[in-house]
Scaffold this motif. Sequence first.
Motif, PDB file in Angstrom:
ATOM      1  N   HIS A 106     -24.824  40.529   6.208  1.00 51.99           N
ATOM      2  CA  HIS A 106     -25.215  40.497   4.982  1.00 51.99           C
ATOM      3  C   HIS A 106     -23.911  40.186   3.602  1.00 51.99           C
ATOM      4  CE1 HIS A 106     -24.232  44.103   3.409  1.00 51.99           C
ATOM      5  NE2 HIS A 106     -24.674  44.010   1.781  1.00 51.99           N
ATOM      6  N   GLU A 107     -23.395  40.423   3.918  1.00 56.18           N
ATOM      7  CA  GLU A 107     -21.865  40.274   3.009  1.00 56.18           C
ATOM      8  C   GLU A 107     -20.944  38.388   3.420  1.00 56.18           C
ATOM      9  OE1 GLU A 107     -20.932  41.596   0.408  1.00 56.18           O
ATOM     10  OE2 GLU A 107     -21.672  43.472   0.290  1.00 56.18           O
ATOM     11  N   PRO A 145     -22.986  34.520   2.303  1.00 56.96           N
ATOM     12  CA  PRO A 145     -23.471  32.610   1.470  1.00 56.96           C
ATOM     13  C   PRO A 145     -22.213  31.917   1.808  1.00 56.96           C
ATOM     14  CG  PRO A 145     -22.722  35.153   0.075  1.00 56.96           C
ATOM     15  CD  PRO A 145     -22.938  36.025   1.069  1.00 56.96           C
ATOM     16  N   ARG A 146     -21.280  32.268   2.682  1.00 54.50           N
ATOM     17  CA  ARG A 146     -20.309  31.290   3.697  1.00 54.50           C
ATOM     18  C   ARG A 146     -21.963  30.662   4.727  1.00 54.50           C
ATOM     19  NH1 ARG A 146     -16.779  31.573   7.985  1.00 54.50           N
ATOM     20  NH2 ARG A 146     -16.905  34.251   7.894  1.00 54.50           N
ATOM     21  N   PRO A 182     -26.114  28.945   2.663  1.00 55.83           N
ATOM     22  CA  PRO A 182     -25.463  28.342   1.637  1.00 55.83           C
ATOM     23  C   PRO A 182     -26.386  27.466   1.348  1.00 55.83           C
ATOM     24  CG  PRO A 182     -23.696  27.124   3.291  1.00 55.83           C
ATOM     25  CD  PRO A 182     -24.429  27.804   4.153  1.00 55.83           C
ATOM     26  N   TYR A 239     -28.950  29.212   0.441  1.00 60.36           N
ATOM     27  CA  TYR A 239     -29.821  29.906  -0.604  1.00 60.36           C
ATOM     28  C   TYR A 239     -28.615  30.711  -0.591  1.00 60.36           C
ATOM     29  CZ  TYR A 239     -33.838  32.674  -1.793  1.00 60.36           C
ATOM     30  OH  TYR A 239     -34.731  33.501  -2.451  1.00 60.36           O
ATOM     31  N   PRO A 240     -28.175  30.521  -1.849  1.00 64.20           N
ATOM     32  CA  PRO A 240     -27.443  31.104  -2.906  1.00 64.20           C
ATOM     33  C   PRO A 240     -27.575  33.424  -2.558  1.00 64.20           C
ATOM     34  CG  PRO A 240     -27.258  29.127  -3.140  1.00 64.20           C
ATOM     35  CD  PRO A 240     -28.844  29.553  -2.492  1.00 64.20           C
ATOM     36  N   ASN A 241     -29.097  32.802  -2.077  1.00 61.15           N
ATOM     37  CA  ASN A 241     -29.425  34.443  -2.783  1.00 61.15           C
ATOM     38  C   ASN A 241     -29.182  35.679  -1.740  1.00 61.15           C
ATOM     39  OD1 ASN A 241     -28.935  33.946  -5.976  1.00 61.15           O
ATOM     40  ND2 ASN A 241     -30.376  33.839  -5.935  1.00 61.15           N
ATOM     41  N   LYS A 285     -28.094  36.864   0.380  1.00 65.09           N
ATOM     42  CA  LYS A 285     -27.568  38.426   1.212  1.00 65.09           C
ATOM     43  C   LYS A 285     -29.019  39.564   0.019  1.00 65.09           C
ATOM     44  CE  LYS A 285     -24.126  40.161  -1.125  1.00 65.09           C
ATOM     45  NZ  LYS A 285     -22.331  40.172  -1.749  1.00 65.09           N
ATOM     46  N   ASP A 286     -29.213  39.093  -1.209  1.00 64.57           N
ATOM     47  CA  ASP A 286     -30.543  39.810  -2.029  1.00 64.57           C
ATOM     48  C   ASP A 286     -31.094  40.038  -1.116  1.00 64.57           C
ATOM     49  OD1 ASP A 286     -28.722  39.501  -3.861  1.00 64.57           O
ATOM     50  OD2 ASP A 286     -29.820  38.066  -4.817  1.00 64.57           O
TER      51      ASP A 286
END
Length: 202
Positions: free
Chosen positions: A100-101, A104-105, A108, A110-112, A114-115
């Motif tokens: 999940h880290e 963001p790359r 992109p 869906y910027p969130n 990893k939540d």
Amino acid sequence: MTTVANDHIALDAAAQDLLFREAHTAHAFTDEPVSDEQIEAIYNLVKFAPTAMNQSPLRVVLVRTPEARERLVQHMSDGNKAKTAGAPLTAILAVDNEFHEHLPRLFPVYPNAKDFFTERPAREGSARLNGALQAAYFFIGIRAAGLAAGPMGGYDAEGLNKDFFADGKHSALAVVNIGKPGEGAFYPRGERLAYDEVVTSV
């Protein structure tokens, strides 16, 4: 095996045979080496496999040194020890439990993203499912390179993970021998389920 023309498949008949109809799981290999360049070419072909949110959790550990090979063989089931010791290359396919880290790359749009994976059990379950999808593509990529794959699930997972992935960030998914098939490499092909045994319409 007789090649059957299929107008509904875009691949030509030779490619269909190479990847599917004439391909087998290999249990013995020649001593012809498998290079890093071959594995890189395979990965660059199959990295486009679909995964949820493009999470791409598969990690590949190439077991090349004699010391690492000896360690790995000790974790294999008795029926897989000799095969693993004698293969020109063996890879541990693992999943990254911290995939999940990278979202963001990798995702992109869906910027969130990893939540969705703040809880470790959710990450592990998703990593194993999507890593298995990638592993299947990896096996097909090995075939596409003119090599044979011998995937194995017979190993002591707890021992292998403790030995090779002691930090817990990765977990073994499968072990696969890779190379040119040797004498007696293939068992007779087993029966497959027929279309009407598998596919239904609703």
